[in-house]
Write an enzyme that holds these catalytic residues in place. Structure first.
Site, PDB file in Angstrom:
ATOM      1  CB  CYS A   1      -0.925  -0.001   1.207  1.00 46.16           C
ATOM      2  SG  CYS A   1      -0.039  -0.171   2.775  1.00 46.16           S
TER       3      CYS A   1
ATOM      4  CB  CYS B   1     -29.002 -52.371  64.422  1.00 45.65           C
ATOM      5  SG  CYS B   1     -28.478 -50.837  65.237  1.00 45.65           S
TER       6      CYS B   1
END
Length: 558
Positions: free
Chosen positions: A126, A280
């Site tokens: 560019c 138990c």
């Protein structure tokens, strides 16, 4: 016709001597190519050169286009010749600069706004001027952020000009250049629809899949076998969706919740789950709750005693149960317990075969590296004549893998499909029995020859037995793989044939008066069961009454 069975994780891989290898033979079906890092670089360079030559553009511009088009040379050519200007504009490949720099000896950097000698200023296509220090910082930051540096654009916010590899190489350090090149190399595999990296830890090889959509199993040079479609370990004959569900289930918390539901009850006061593992019915919750309650009816223990059944029973619970008070709770607990037991059954066997496969892989490696040479010296035979032993171990390794995944298949096989489940369990059982016989022979019976002082006449018999078991086991697993890949469709066809036979058989019986079977020529009535199947004396496979040779071992019927 049965599909070829994928056997062994190494096979011809030991004989590779070119920069890539196409799998050969019936075991691999010519469906993949293994690429090492040097092969990937070579292919990448060839593609860049091809595009650069045909389109008459720089190599840097060629690599930019190939990245955007997923490294497809044909797509780049098609888009370029359809509308070159559009492609250039889209990807920032400008024909000429968008600004003209003044002819002065000094130029101002567009980032730091300091004046520099013209030789210290760099520009992309560019023309926007930036100093080398600002360029280096801009590119280095982009490379540190990851693969996004491969689509780098001009630093000017209003500009879309591409920054190619040629400029990056010129402006940054060797370390940053190596990182950029690594990203570029990886993009060649990761952006290509037909290539994937081998998922094995520490492996840098890639796989180019060139086969059809029927068999995705591939094996890398590192000996790791995996499914190209889902990148999980090789799992033929189970499909990828089943594997995904099974792996997800193994890692999920659902089974933990099932265990809690099946084996614990919530404290009536604080609601924390409590497991009763002995003693138990008098339960005490953990601190700070410390609530005492009955395990059966979950009522306060202060309301219990001899009148309610003592420590090991609860007549309040029994009375409420008869009235249906606990039906829903017990039903949920029973369902959770059954679900957990079923999952545990399949998972334990899946995991057990995985461990057996890993042990077999270690034994195969030891056989190749240590025992083959030793056995060759003892039996005075070349190692090439002992290949039947490694073939057996390769078959064991592959069969363990297949057998492992059949348990995942069985878990998801619908319970209501009784015929398919029975057929599946029969095939699985036959295959597993054959594998156990082969594994036993290879593991135990070989030891006497490894510890012998010299050649043994029994070794010939061992050779015959092991080779025979290898072939029979392979046939068992070919049948199992084929049946599962076909969705156990043979069950439907057999049911149709059975229905037709029963109709014909009924009319025949009415005409003949007697329903007794007769022995067929060449058969042995003692080996024929009530369904008309006959059992092979060599491999115990149940064959159709019309067969004259065993479908598994191909021995003639006696």
């Amino acid at each position: 016709m049965l599909k070829p069975f994928v056997s062994g994780t190494r096979g011809i891989l030991d004989e590779l001597n070119s920069y890539f290898i196409v799998s050969k033979g019936p075991l691999f079906q010519n469906n993949f190519i293994i690429l090492k890092e040097s092969d990937i670089k070579q292919r990448q360079e060839e593609d860049i050169t091809s595009v650069s030559t045909v389109l008459s553009i720089s190599r840097a511009a060629s690599s930019i286009l190939l990245r955007y088009y997923n490294w497809s040379v044909s797509e780049v050519h098609e888009a370029w010749f359809a509308d070159e200007d559009k492609v250039r504009k889209t990807f920032g490949l400008l024909k000429k600069p968008v600004i003209q720099l003044p002819s002065s000896r000094e130029l101002t950097c567009g980032i730091c706004f300091e004046a520099f000698h013209r030789g210290s200023i760099r520009s992309a296509a560019c023309g926007h001027p930036f100093c080398c220090a600002c360029w280096e910082g801009y590119i280095r930051t982009s490379i540190s952020d990851g693969p996004g540096c491969l689509i780098l654009r001009c630093p000017d916010p209003s500009c879309g000009a591409a920054v190619g590899q040629d400029m990056i190489t010129m402006l940054v350090s060797d370390e940053d250049n190596r990182k950029y090149s690594r990203y570029l190399l990886r993009s060649y595999i990761e952006n290509n629809k037909k290539t994937k990296w081998c998922p094995a830890p520490g492996c840098d090889n890639a796989v180019n899949f060139v086969g059809d959509d029927e068999n995705y199993d591939v094996s890398c040079l590192c000996s790791y076998g995996f499914c190209w479609n889902c990148t999980e370990e090789a799992h033929r004959p189970v499909d990828c969706s089943t594997v995904s569900k099974w792996i997800m289930k193994n890692s999920a918390e659902s089974e933990n919740m099932n265990w809690i539901l099946a084996n614990s009850k919530p404290c009536p006061k604080c609601k924390r789950p409590i497991e009763k593992n002995q003693g138990c019915m008098h339960m005490t919750c953990t601190p700070p709750c410390k609530f005492e309650f009955c395990w059966l009816c979950l009522g306060a223990w202060s309301d219990h005693g001899e009148r309610t059944g003592g420590f090991y029973a609860c007549n309040r619970y029994e009375a409420a149960k008869q009235e249906g008070v606990y039906d829903e709770t017990e039903r949920r607990r029973e369902m959770a317990k059954n679900s957990l037991e079923r999952y545990t059954h399949y998972y334990e066997r899946w995991a057990s075969n995985q461990l057996s496969r890993q042990k077999a892989l270690a034994d195969l490696h030891q056989m190749r590296t240590v025992h083959m040479e030793k056995l060759s010296d003892i039996q005075r035979e070349p190692e090439s004549q002992l290949k039947f032993i490694t073939d057996a171990w390769q078959q064991i390794v592959e069969c363990r893998r297949v057998l492992k995944w059949t348990y995942a298949y069985g878990y998801y096989l619908p319970e209501q499909e009784h015929a398919k489940r029975q057929f599946f369990e029969y095939l699985q059982g036959e295959a597993e029995s054959g594998l156990e016989r082969l594994h036993q022979c290879a593991e135990k019976e070989l030891q006497q020859f490894l510890s012998a002082d010299g050649p043994s006449k029994e070794f010939i018999d061992f050779h015959t037995k092991l080779a025979g078991l290898t072939g029979v086991t392979k046939n068992y697993f070919e049948n199992l793989v084929s049946a599962l890949e076909n969705g156990l469709s043979d069950v439907d066809s057999q049911a149709a044939c059975s229905g037709s036979s029963s109709k014909n058989g009924g009319s025949s019986k009415a005409k003949g008066g007697k329903g007794k079977g007769t022995s067929r020529a060449g058969g042995s009535s003692k080996n024929v069961d009530s369904a008309g199947m006959w059992t092979c004396e060599y491999c115990t496979y149940a064959n159709s009454k019309h067969s004259t040779t065993c479908h598994m071992c191909h021995h003639q019927r006696r």
